[in-house]
Design a protein around this motif. Structure first.
Motif, PDB file in Angstrom:
ATOM      1  N   THR A 150       0.817  -1.175  -0.166  1.00  0.00           N
ATOM      2  CA  THR A 150       0.123  -0.014   0.062  1.00  0.00           C
ATOM      3  C   THR A 150       0.995   1.179  -0.017  1.00  0.00           C
ATOM      4  O   THR A 150       2.106   1.082   0.121  1.00  0.00           O
ATOM      5  CB  THR A 150      -0.853  -0.125   1.520  1.00  0.00           C
ATOM      6  OG1 THR A 150       0.148  -0.030   2.504  1.00  0.00           O
ATOM      7  CG2 THR A 150      -1.902  -1.037   0.995  1.00  0.00           C
ATOM      8  N   GLU A 151       0.182   2.500   0.064  1.00  0.00           N
ATOM      9  CA  GLU A 151       1.049   3.762  -0.001  1.00  0.00           C
ATOM     10  C   GLU A 151       1.892   3.734   1.204  1.00  0.00           C
ATOM     11  O   GLU A 151       1.250   3.497   2.288  1.00  0.00           O
ATOM     12  CB  GLU A 151       0.157   4.917  -0.016  1.00  0.00           C
ATOM     13  CG  GLU A 151      -0.093   5.039  -1.520  1.00  0.00           C
ATOM     14  CD  GLU A 151      -0.619   6.683  -1.702  1.00  0.00           C
ATOM     15  OE1 GLU A 151      -1.400   6.894  -2.733  1.00  0.00           O
ATOM     16  OE2 GLU A 151      -0.438   7.791  -0.985  1.00  0.00           O
ATOM     17  N   VAL A 152       3.010   4.099   0.974  1.00  0.00           N
ATOM     18  CA  VAL A 152       4.001   4.299   2.309  1.00  0.00           C
ATOM     19  C   VAL A 152       4.254   6.021   2.293  1.00  0.00           C
ATOM     20  O   VAL A 152       4.030   6.583   1.329  1.00  0.00           O
ATOM     21  CB  VAL A 152       5.417   3.727   2.169  1.00  0.00           C
ATOM     22  CG1 VAL A 152       4.953   2.151   2.222  1.00  0.00           C
ATOM     23  CG2 VAL A 152       6.076   4.057   1.033  1.00  0.00           C
ATOM     24  N   TYR A 197       7.770  12.424   1.769  1.00  0.00           N
ATOM     25  CA  TYR A 197       7.485  11.507   0.715  1.00  0.00           C
ATOM     26  C   TYR A 197       6.454  10.603   0.777  1.00  0.00           C
ATOM     27  O   TYR A 197       6.038  10.373   2.120  1.00  0.00           O
ATOM     28  CB  TYR A 197       8.918  10.810   0.414  1.00  0.00           C
ATOM     29  CG  TYR A 197       9.086   9.587   1.384  1.00  0.00           C
ATOM     30  CD1 TYR A 197       9.850   9.844   2.635  1.00  0.00           C
ATOM     31  CD2 TYR A 197       8.816   8.317   1.242  1.00  0.00           C
ATOM     32  CE1 TYR A 197      10.156   8.831   3.274  1.00  0.00           C
ATOM     33  CE2 TYR A 197       8.832   7.306   2.086  1.00  0.00           C
ATOM     34  CZ  TYR A 197       9.655   7.396   3.192  1.00  0.00           C
ATOM     35  OH  TYR A 197       9.791   6.449   4.015  1.00  0.00           O
ATOM     36  N   HIS A 198       5.839  10.129  -0.081  1.00  0.00           N
ATOM     37  CA  HIS A 198       4.918   8.971  -0.175  1.00  0.00           C
ATOM     38  C   HIS A 198       5.258   8.148  -1.681  1.00  0.00           C
ATOM     39  O   HIS A 198       5.753   8.484  -2.436  1.00  0.00           O
ATOM     40  CB  HIS A 198       3.682   9.422   0.164  1.00  0.00           C
ATOM     41  CG  HIS A 198       2.777  10.189  -0.976  1.00  0.00           C
ATOM     42  ND1 HIS A 198       3.226  11.480  -1.324  1.00  0.00           N
ATOM     43  CD2 HIS A 198       1.812  10.031  -1.697  1.00  0.00           C
ATOM     44  CE1 HIS A 198       2.386  11.998  -2.404  1.00  0.00           C
ATOM     45  NE2 HIS A 198       1.597  10.859  -2.517  1.00  0.00           N
ATOM     46  N   SER A 199       4.541   7.095  -1.650  1.00  0.00           N
ATOM     47  CA  SER A 199       4.435   6.363  -2.782  1.00  0.00           C
ATOM     48  C   SER A 199       3.014   6.311  -3.527  1.00  0.00           C
ATOM     49  O   SER A 199       2.232   6.468  -2.863  1.00  0.00           O
ATOM     50  CB  SER A 199       4.922   4.741  -2.366  1.00  0.00           C
ATOM     51  OG  SER A 199       3.904   4.165  -1.684  1.00  0.00           O
ATOM     52  N   HIS A 200       3.344   6.042  -4.866  1.00  0.00           N
ATOM     53  CA  HIS A 200       2.263   5.783  -5.534  1.00  0.00           C
ATOM     54  C   HIS A 200       2.575   4.263  -6.212  1.00  0.00           C
ATOM     55  O   HIS A 200       3.102   4.097  -7.073  1.00  0.00           O
ATOM     56  CB  HIS A 200       2.100   6.531  -6.870  1.00  0.00           C
ATOM     57  CG  HIS A 200       1.334   8.206  -6.477  1.00  0.00           C
ATOM     58  ND1 HIS A 200       1.145   8.976  -7.413  1.00  0.00           N
ATOM     59  CD2 HIS A 200       0.901   8.385  -5.448  1.00  0.00           C
ATOM     60  CE1 HIS A 200       0.624  10.047  -6.604  1.00  0.00           C
ATOM     61  NE2 HIS A 200       0.465   9.704  -5.371  1.00  0.00           N
ATOM     62  N   PRO A 201       1.951   3.187  -5.616  1.00  0.00           N
ATOM     63  CA  PRO A 201       2.490   1.913  -5.821  1.00  0.00           C
ATOM     64  C   PRO A 201       2.601   1.511  -7.427  1.00  0.00           C
ATOM     65  O   PRO A 201       3.404   1.087  -7.597  1.00  0.00           O
ATOM     66  CB  PRO A 201       1.504   0.815  -5.163  1.00  0.00           C
ATOM     67  CG  PRO A 201       1.073   1.795  -3.998  1.00  0.00           C
ATOM     68  CD  PRO A 201       1.018   3.375  -4.428  1.00  0.00           C
ATOM     69  N   PRO A 215       1.190  14.282  -8.336  1.00  0.00           N
ATOM     70  CA  PRO A 215       0.507  14.466  -7.433  1.00  0.00           C
ATOM     71  C   PRO A 215      -1.008  14.287  -7.440  1.00  0.00           C
ATOM     72  O   PRO A 215      -1.652  14.873  -8.424  1.00  0.00           O
ATOM     73  CB  PRO A 215       0.993  15.922  -6.912  1.00  0.00           C
ATOM     74  CG  PRO A 215       1.369  16.594  -8.120  1.00  0.00           C
ATOM     75  CD  PRO A 215       1.731  15.569  -8.820  1.00  0.00           C
ATOM     76  N   SER A 216      -1.614  13.829  -6.607  1.00  0.00           N
ATOM     77  CA  SER A 216      -3.233  14.075  -6.714  1.00  0.00           C
ATOM     78  C   SER A 216      -3.950  15.309  -6.082  1.00  0.00           C
ATOM     79  O   SER A 216      -2.815  15.875  -5.362  1.00  0.00           O
ATOM     80  CB  SER A 216      -3.864  12.821  -5.852  1.00  0.00           C
ATOM     81  OG  SER A 216      -3.503  13.028  -4.267  1.00  0.00           O
ATOM     82  N   LEU A 217      -4.903  15.701  -6.238  1.00  0.00           N
ATOM     83  CA  LEU A 217      -5.412  16.846  -5.752  1.00  0.00           C
ATOM     84  C   LEU A 217      -5.323  16.878  -4.229  1.00  0.00           C
ATOM     85  O   LEU A 217      -5.082  17.988  -3.520  1.00  0.00           O
ATOM     86  CB  LEU A 217      -6.984  17.065  -6.273  1.00  0.00           C
ATOM     87  CG  LEU A 217      -7.188  17.325  -7.485  1.00  0.00           C
ATOM     88  CD1 LEU A 217      -8.549  17.327  -7.762  1.00  0.00           C
ATOM     89  CD2 LEU A 217      -6.903  19.088  -7.925  1.00  0.00           C
ATOM     90  N   ARG A 218      -5.610  15.669  -3.658  1.00  0.00           N
ATOM     91  CA  ARG A 218      -5.429  15.637  -2.011  1.00  0.00           C
ATOM     92  C   ARG A 218      -3.938  15.798  -1.644  1.00  0.00           C
ATOM     93  O   ARG A 218      -3.585  16.410  -0.833  1.00  0.00           O
ATOM     94  CB  ARG A 218      -5.862  14.199  -1.571  1.00  0.00           C
ATOM     95  CG  ARG A 218      -5.856  14.030   0.131  1.00  0.00           C
ATOM     96  CD  ARG A 218      -6.479  12.989   0.302  1.00  0.00           C
ATOM     97  NE  ARG A 218      -7.929  13.314   0.360  1.00  0.00           N
ATOM     98  CZ  ARG A 218      -8.819  12.496   0.717  1.00  0.00           C
ATOM     99  NH1 ARG A 218      -8.572  11.317   1.112  1.00  0.00           N
ATOM    100  NH2 ARG A 218     -10.229  12.728   0.574  1.00  0.00           N
ATOM    101  N   ASP A 219      -2.827  15.257  -2.441  1.00  0.00           N
ATOM    102  CA  ASP A 219      -1.611  15.495  -2.455  1.00  0.00           C
ATOM    103  C   ASP A 219      -1.218  16.899  -2.140  1.00  0.00           C
ATOM    104  O   ASP A 219      -0.326  17.674  -1.521  1.00  0.00           O
ATOM    105  CB  ASP A 219      -0.784  14.644  -3.126  1.00  0.00           C
ATOM    106  CG  ASP A 219      -0.786  13.278  -3.229  1.00  0.00           C
ATOM    107  OD1 ASP A 219      -1.174  12.737  -2.143  1.00  0.00           O
ATOM    108  OD2 ASP A 219      -0.460  12.570  -4.130  1.00  0.00           O
ATOM    109  N   LEU A 220      -1.805  17.708  -3.272  1.00  0.00           N
ATOM    110  CA  LEU A 220      -1.563  19.078  -3.462  1.00  0.00           C
ATOM    111  C   LEU A 220      -2.068  19.924  -2.264  1.00  0.00           C
ATOM    112  O   LEU A 220      -1.492  20.857  -1.748  1.00  0.00           O
ATOM    113  CB  LEU A 220      -2.191  19.603  -4.647  1.00  0.00           C
ATOM    114  CG  LEU A 220      -1.342  19.104  -6.041  1.00  0.00           C
ATOM    115  CD1 LEU A 220      -2.042  19.506  -7.203  1.00  0.00           C
ATOM    116  CD2 LEU A 220       0.005  19.378  -5.987  1.00  0.00           C
TER     117      LEU A 220
HETATM  118 ZN   LIG Z   1      -0.169  10.635  -3.753  1.00  0.00          ZN
END
Ligand SMILES: [Zn+2]
Length: 285
Positions: free
Chosen positions: A56-58, A118-122, A128-133
């Motif tokens: 999953t995302e880390v 940092y985070h992963s997009h597996p 970046p997603s809108l939420r990441d932004l």
């Molecule tokens: Zn993301």
């Protein structure tokens, strides 16, 4: 009643999908980068192993040093954190606040500034997603008050299952980005994400520091439900995860100018660590 349902429907229609990925502009084209970015291969390798070994995302923090005089940011290390949504989603994750505070303290105690997350997009592109932004905007604002940059690194370890395994897609893709100061009318009145072109660099004591940190990381994720067994094969492919991870790392090491012999020596040490911790599945299955 009718009014209520109308409002809900209207609301759900107009609310943008928070998982929508937003393409990045590149610094250097028409917009000058706010600083020079150096990324240590130790930090990248840690993030790469963390992202590969958990399905999953880390998520985690980036430690480094910023020199305002020379306008240079050096990302020197990474500190893995726990995700609040660990094991439940490969689309989103949020940093567990307790783990974030611990990571913050560990970095500052070791003499680093916290310079990003940092985070992963597996299995999807590192845009970046809108939420990441939204998350990046909050952090960037928070740190701007202390006159310090704060960036986001997104890493994508795996291509989608239907893609063939070429050398190119065995190497993880990543982006380091920040948000522009101005508002873009073309992007729904939001700020545009800009990607850096970081220089991947090697620090002293790479072998010692990296193997030591990887031991810590593997002990932390060992036996967790979302941690994979690295001797298993990639979905639909005749290749163990371990081979995929080491191919990506080898590429990063050689990008910094490390000789093939030295790179192989480091890869051998990492292989041994991964096999020691992440060989068998949780519960001994
Ligand atoms: Zn993301």
């Amino acid at each position: 009643m009718k009014m209520d349902s109308d409002v809900i429907i209207k609301g759900s229609r107009t609310r943008p999908n928070p998982f929508k990925l937003v393409p990045c502009e590149k610094y250097g084209n028409n917009t000058e980068a706010p600083f020079i970015l150096n990324l240590s291969v130790e930090a990248l390798a840690l993030i790469d192993v963390h992202s590969h070994c958990v399905q999953t995302e880390v998520i985690g923090l980036l430690g480094g040093l910023y020199c305002s005089r020379y306008r240079q940011l050096n990302i020197l290390t990474a500190e893995p954190c726990e995700s609040l949504t660990a094991g439940t989603s490969d689309l989103q994750c949020e940093m567990d606040p307790v783990s974030q505070a611990d990571a913050f303290e560990r970095l500052t105690k070791a003499g680093y500034q916290v310079v990003g997350w940092y985070h992963s997009h597996p299995t999807f592109v590192p845009n970046p997603s809108l939420r990441d932004l939204e998350t990046q905007a909050k952090y960037q604002q928070l740190f701007a008050d202390g006159n310090q940059p704060f960036l986001s690194l997104i890493l994508n370890p795996y291509s989608t299952p239907h893609q063939t395994l070429t050398k190119n897609n065995l190497v993880s893709k990543y982006k380091c980005l920040m948000l522009s100061e101005h508002i873009s009318s073309s992007q729904n009145e939001s700020r545009t994400p800009y990607a850096f072109n970081p220089l991947l660099v090697r620090r002293e004591k790479l072998f010692y520091n990296l193997t030591h940190r990887l031991e810590e990381l593997c002990s932390k994720i060992e036996g967790k439900p979302s941690t994979l067994c690295i001797t298993d094969k990639l979905r639909g492919k005749d290749m163990p995860y371990l081979t995929k991870i080491l191919t990506s790392l080898r590429h990063h090491f050689e990008t910094t100018g490390l000789s093939k012999i030295e790179s192989e020596r480091l890869v051998d040490q990492i292989r041994a660590i991964l096999l020691e911790h992440l060989r068998s599945k949780p519960n001994g299955k």
